[in-house]
Design a protein around this motif. Sequence first.
Motif, short mmCIF file in Angstrom:
data_model
loop_
_atom_site.label_atom_id
_atom_site.label_comp_id
_atom_site.label_asym_id
_atom_site.label_seq_id
_atom_site.Cartn_x
_atom_site.Cartn_y
_atom_site.Cartn_z
N SER A 65 41.92 38.72 42.89
CA SER A 65 42.84 39.42 41.98
C SER A 65 44.12 39.76 42.73
CB SER A 65 42.19 40.70 41.44
OG SER A 65 41.98 41.63 42.48
N ILE A 66 45.24 39.63 42.02
CA ILE A 66 46.55 39.96 42.60
C ILE A 66 47.26 40.85 41.60
CG2 ILE A 66 48.71 38.99 43.47
CD1 ILE A 66 47.14 36.29 43.74
N LEU A 67 47.28 42.13 41.90
CA LEU A 67 47.79 43.11 40.94
C LEU A 67 48.90 43.92 41.57
CD1 LEU A 67 44.29 44.42 39.75
CD2 LEU A 67 45.62 42.59 38.74
N ASP A 68 50.13 43.69 41.13
CA ASP A 68 51.26 44.49 41.61
C ASP A 68 51.25 44.71 43.12
OD1 ASP A 68 52.99 45.03 39.43
OD2 ASP A 68 51.44 46.29 38.56
N LEU B 143 52.44 35.86 38.56
CA LEU B 143 52.30 35.94 40.02
C LEU B 143 53.57 36.50 40.64
CD1 LEU B 143 50.57 35.17 42.53
CD2 LEU B 143 51.68 32.93 42.48
N ARG B 144 54.72 36.04 40.14
CA ARG B 144 55.99 36.54 40.68
C ARG B 144 56.20 38.00 40.30
NH1 ARG B 144 60.44 33.11 42.56
NH2 ARG B 144 61.53 33.27 40.58
N PHE B 145 55.80 38.38 39.08
CA PHE B 145 55.93 39.79 38.69
C PHE B 145 55.03 40.67 39.55
CE2 PHE B 145 56.78 38.10 34.14
CZ PHE B 145 58.05 37.70 34.53
N VAL C 156 37.97 35.30 30.02
CA VAL C 156 37.53 36.49 29.28
C VAL C 156 36.83 37.46 30.24
CG1 VAL C 156 35.97 37.33 27.48
CG2 VAL C 156 37.36 35.29 27.08
N ALA C 157 35.93 36.91 31.08
CA ALA C 157 35.14 37.76 31.98
C ALA C 157 36.04 38.46 33.01
CB ALA C 157 34.09 36.91 32.68
N VAL C 158 37.01 37.72 33.54
CA VAL C 158 37.90 38.30 34.56
C VAL C 158 38.76 39.41 33.94
CG1 VAL C 158 39.95 37.79 35.96
CG2 VAL C 158 37.95 36.31 36.10
N ARG C 159 39.28 39.14 32.75
CA ARG C 159 40.11 40.16 32.09
C ARG C 159 39.29 41.42 31.79
NH1 ARG C 159 42.87 35.69 28.48
NH2 ARG C 159 44.68 35.25 29.77
N LYS C 160 38.04 41.18 31.41
CA LYS C 160 37.16 42.33 31.12
C LYS C 160 36.94 43.14 32.39
CE LYS C 160 32.80 43.21 28.85
NZ LYS C 160 31.52 42.62 28.55
N GLN D 250 34.58 27.57 46.97
CA GLN D 250 33.82 28.58 46.21
C GLN D 250 34.75 29.64 45.62
OE1 GLN D 250 29.76 28.85 46.38
NE2 GLN D 250 29.70 29.04 48.60
N LEU D 251 35.94 29.19 45.24
CA LEU D 251 36.90 30.10 44.62
C LEU D 251 36.90 29.81 43.12
CD1 LEU D 251 39.11 32.24 44.93
CD2 LEU D 251 40.75 30.39 45.31
N LYS D 252 36.30 30.69 42.35
CA LYS D 252 36.13 30.46 40.92
C LYS D 252 37.41 30.72 40.13
CE LYS D 252 33.76 29.99 36.99
NZ LYS D 252 33.39 28.64 36.52
N ALA D 253 38.14 31.75 40.51
CA ALA D 253 39.30 32.13 39.71
C ALA D 253 40.30 32.95 40.51
CB ALA D 253 38.85 32.95 38.49
N ILE D 254 41.54 32.91 40.05
CA ILE D 254 42.58 33.80 40.57
C ILE D 254 43.21 34.49 39.37
CG2 ILE D 254 44.72 34.00 41.90
CD1 ILE D 254 44.06 31.38 43.25
N ALA D 255 43.33 35.80 39.43
CA ALA D 255 43.97 36.54 38.34
C ALA D 255 45.23 37.21 38.87
CB ALA D 255 43.02 37.60 37.79
#
Length: 312
Positions: free
Chosen positions: A123-126, A102-104, A147-151, A196-201
């Motif tokens: 998703s939090i990407l750069d 997250l910090r990166f 696995v599903a999120v990474r895919k 209803q927040l399933k995941a954070i990537a």
Amino acid sequence: MFGYAGEILRVDLTRGAIEEQETPEKYARAFLGARGLGAALLYRELKPGVDPLSPDNVLIFITGPATGTPLPACPRWEATTKSPLTNMYLCCSVGGFFGAELRFAGYDGIIVRGKAESPTWLSILDGKAELHDAGEFWGLTTEETEVAVRKELKDKRARVASIGQAGENLVRFANIQTDSRSIGRGGAGAVMGSKQLKAIAARGHGGIEVADEEGLMTLMRELIAEMKRNQAVQEFSKFGTTQFIDPVNEGGLFPTRNFQAGVFEGTARINAETMREQLVKKDTACYACPIACGKYSVVAEGEYANTFVEGP
Ligand code: SF4
């Protein structure tokens, strides 16, 4: 501000809105570390009398100044919220890689409020955060969700914090899972499910700017040398938290049969030595941690053959 990514994400799931705010230096300095900063933010963000499973509750994911630095045993981060189990302040510390990632990606924390109309993941990407439909992920276990999120992201190195069916169904002691580790008390998973927040990537390629890089590296080397000399750390490295099974049982505090009793007659079959000799297949570590207290264990034979577990 050295030691911080400098930004916190504010996610309002009701509005589907994502904003950034500066990491408040005043609080970061006054309440040092993830737990302190998380508590200060929750105190400011949460109105009195809020139902923990209502959209008005606030779920905070927060890191400290050492998260993501090379300092050993410091990848830890926190989830902070109002607990649906106790109706009080909840803070939960966890290791793994998510906090560092997250910090990166550019953020010291995430403040989540509101409730999505339908299952959602973040998703939090750069430096870029987006909400996505999680309809197809709802009902998956946390391992399946990772696995599903990474895919979906086409990135095997994305780090994921997610809930399983317990969180979705608002079980008041549901966990949030990340890297086979648990945000494991007080029901933070149910709060995430109520939104209803399933995941954070999270995935990032940045770094943490520190005031004295050379000094930090010297401190890192000193700490690692001390850990190698320290008998207690070496024991922890070998056995992980299973080393506490016997002393806790002897003290009458081993939660047995849903805590109807505090002493379990079968600890010899699951204590540190037995686990190490018969079940542990490999040690696993959190980000930049030489202790590697995590244990990947597999039952080799019998009724539970091939059952595996990974945890500290
Ligand atoms: S591997 Fe163990 S000691 Fe190291 S950070 Fe993770 S939980 Fe802590």
